[in-house]
Design an enzyme around this catalytic site. Structure first.
Site, PDB file in Angstrom:
ATOM      1  N   ASP A  10      -1.234   1.125  -4.058  1.00  9.61           N
ATOM      2  CA  ASP A  10      -1.745  -0.028  -4.712  1.00  9.61           C
ATOM      3  C   ASP A  10      -2.889   0.745  -5.093  1.00  9.61           C
ATOM      4  O   ASP A  10      -4.003  -0.138  -5.287  1.00  9.61           O
ATOM      5  CB  ASP A  10      -2.183  -0.987  -4.004  1.00  9.61           C
ATOM      6  CG  ASP A  10      -2.850  -0.842  -2.381  1.00  9.61           C
ATOM      7  OD1 ASP A  10      -2.869   0.389  -1.952  1.00  9.61           O
ATOM      8  OD2 ASP A  10      -3.490  -1.381  -1.488  1.00  9.61           O
ATOM      9  N   ASP A  60      -1.947   6.394  -3.037  1.00 12.38           N
ATOM     10  CA  ASP A  60      -0.837   5.846  -2.870  1.00 12.38           C
ATOM     11  C   ASP A  60      -0.468   4.936  -3.620  1.00 12.38           C
ATOM     12  O   ASP A  60      -1.370   4.351  -4.481  1.00 12.38           O
ATOM     13  CB  ASP A  60      -1.498   5.305  -1.193  1.00 12.38           C
ATOM     14  CG  ASP A  60      -2.495   3.636  -1.463  1.00 12.38           C
ATOM     15  OD1 ASP A  60      -3.397   3.361  -2.645  1.00 12.38           O
ATOM     16  OD2 ASP A  60      -2.434   3.252  -0.746  1.00 12.38           O
ATOM     17  N   SER A  71       0.463  -1.335   0.122  1.00 10.89           N
ATOM     18  CA  SER A  71      -0.090   0.073  -0.048  1.00 10.89           C
ATOM     19  C   SER A  71       0.941   0.934   0.184  1.00 10.89           C
ATOM     20  O   SER A  71       1.372   1.198  -0.882  1.00 10.89           O
ATOM     21  CB  SER A  71      -0.916  -0.193   1.270  1.00 10.89           C
ATOM     22  OG  SER A  71      -1.373   0.409   1.064  1.00 10.89           O
ATOM     23  N   ASP A 102      -5.961   2.287  -3.566  1.00  6.42           N
ATOM     24  CA  ASP A 102      -6.906   2.526  -3.106  1.00  6.42           C
ATOM     25  C   ASP A 102      -7.606   3.084  -2.619  1.00  6.42           C
ATOM     26  O   ASP A 102      -8.915   3.934  -1.888  1.00  6.42           O
ATOM     27  CB  ASP A 102      -7.432   1.288  -2.066  1.00  6.42           C
ATOM     28  CG  ASP A 102      -6.393   1.438  -0.985  1.00  6.42           C
ATOM     29  OD1 ASP A 102      -5.145   1.920  -0.605  1.00  6.42           O
ATOM     30  OD2 ASP A 102      -6.138   0.337  -0.346  1.00  6.42           O
TER      31      ASP A 102
HETATM   32 MG    MG Z   1      -3.266   1.469  -0.067  1.00  9.11          MG
END
Ligand code: MG
Length: 452
Positions: A242, A240, A97, A244
């Site tokens: 990844d 960020d 992340s 999300d």
């Molecule tokens: Mg993330």
């Protein structure tokens, strides 16, 4: 028993704590837990991603699971794939992340596309630590195949849930900074499909993260802020590692703090559909103010996106999220989704017909003061109990830590899930009052520690 999963999956620095051996065993444990069937696999661009993903795939196949490899995609893309397939048992996402370059991790997704419940994680941990792995016989060893179309279906899914016509009519100028993360394969193209004039920064996936660190905080977004100002863009969008999460820079080049973007998105959801918004106790009161004014209600939870998503699922909420840029749109899916947040923010600007800076400036103003106090992990529970005792007779909320509510502000004191500290978070309508409340929170922790 030792824990394997932290608040956001299994994370660590590549080396002794995060390596191929661990990934094989996690794959074996998850494969045993779901007892065969199809499991999706995805990763962010971290340099160690291919190593960990292949190891996790081997572990899954050895337990008799068929692996569907989605490749390098945002975490919410893998979640969307699982949620919409209806027959996939879950997913493993190889990602750390927002963590720095040297980290990586393994995230477990359940059959509904949601982050796994703690009870399920515990079941996987017990298989892992007791080495109760299912070993498939030769004829039942799992297969592996790639699915390159998941990202397109995910893009279509996001596009189907926003008012694209309104955005296209406005044709906003957008600077997007996916930070060389997984968002590179999604957001610039999504924005173009929405008729935006797109300028991208750090938009090639690269696990060395040459452009900036993966966490989309103001100190990492200097380039984005400069370019937004330079080209007079309507908005800057950052993800960020990844993707999300999404954070925003307004048309004046000012970073929009997460509480405020969350408040704007929450108000927009409540305005169109009414109902409940779910957010942790740590989010600013600004969310409550705008949601109530729009006729909705707010439900507070413990800190962490899985609990927010589950509470939304159970209460039928119209929106939810955290102040770190993680927003959840239940009409789309029950997890944080950075690309969806970006699309919804553009929709909101188109519908309101105002500049982002003006919308932010019109929000109720709260001053926030954060502080930390070191507390040894083994004393965490005792200190927390003692703070509850010390706060007796006052208006408190003990959903997560202790939040003392005053007429003109609040202070939340809670142990960090990852570090040997208590976080103190105060907010009030004046800076002086926020400082005073933060000082009071720090004093409470110290008193509970037995210092003074
Ligand atoms: Mg993330």
């Amino acid at each position: 028993m030792t824990r394997l999963f932290g608040t956001n999956g299994i994370r660590g620095v590549i080396g002794p704590e995060m390596n191929a051996d661990l990934a094989v065993k996690v794959g074996r444990a998850i494969g045993t837990f779901v007892s065969g069937g199809a499991v999706a696999l995805a990763r962010d661009p971290r340099l160690s991603g291919p190593m960990l993903a292949r190891a996790a795939a081997s572990g899954l196949m050895s337990a008799g699971c068929d692996v569907i490899d989605l490749g390098l995609v945002p975490t919410p893309c893998a979640q969307y794939f699982v949620a919409k397939s209806g027959q996939v048992k879950g997913a493993i996402v190889v990602t750390a992340s927002h963590n720095p370059r040297e980290f990586n991790g393994l995230k477990a997704i359940d059959s509904r596309g949601m982050e796994m419940r703690r009870e399920d994680e515990e079941a996987i941990e017990s298989i892992f630590f007791e080495s109760r792995f299912h070993v498939a016989p030769w004829s039942e060893v799992g297969s592996i195949r790639a699915d390159d179309a998941a990202i397109h279906r995910y893009t279509e899914g996001v596009l189907s849930k926003v008012d694209g016509d309104a955005i296209r009519k406005r044709a906003p100028s957008v600077v997007v900074d996916p930070g060389n993360g997984a968002g590179c394969v999604m957001t610039p193209y999504l924005l173009r499909s929405l008729g935006c004039r797109v300028l991208s920064l750090n938009a090639q996936p690269d696990g060395a993260f040459p452009g900036r660190l993966p966490e989309p905080t103001p100190d990492h977004l200097g380039d984005l802020i400069r370019v937004v100002r330079e080209v007079h863009a309507d908005i800057g969008i950052a993800h960020d590692g990844d993707a999300d999460r999404a954070t925003f820079v307004d048309d004046q080049g000012a970073f929009v703090v997460g509480d405020k973007s969350l408040a704007l998105l929450a108000r927009s959801a409540v305005k169109s559909r009414g109902g409940t918004v779910v957010t942790p106790v740590s989010t600013s009161t600004v969310v409550e103010d705008v949601v109530r004014a729009a006729g909705g209600t707010v439900v507070r939870t413990r800190v962490g996106s899985p609990i927010v998503a589950r509470t939304m699922f159970e209460t039928g909420a119209v929106f939810g999220g955290e102040e770190n840029g993680g927003a959840i749109f239940p009409e789309h899916q029950f997890c944080r989704d950075g690309a969806m947040s970006a699309a919804k923010m553009l929709e909101l600007l188109a519908h309101e017909g105002q500049a982002l800076s003006a919308l932010v400036a019109a929000l109720p103003l709260y001053h926030i003061k954060k502080s930390n106090v070191s507390v040894p992990v083994e004393r965490r529970e005792a200190v927390l109990a003692s703070i509850v005792e010390l706060a007796k007779g006052r208006k408190v909320d003990t959903t997560d830590g202790v939040k003392i509510l005053e007429k003109d502000g609040a202070v939340l004191v809670r142990p960090s899930g990852t570090e040997p500290i208590f976080r103190v978070y105060a907010e009030a309508r004046t800076p002086a009052r926020a400082d005073a409340l933060a000082d009071e929170g720090v004093a409470l922790v110290k008193k509970a520690l037995g210092g003074r």
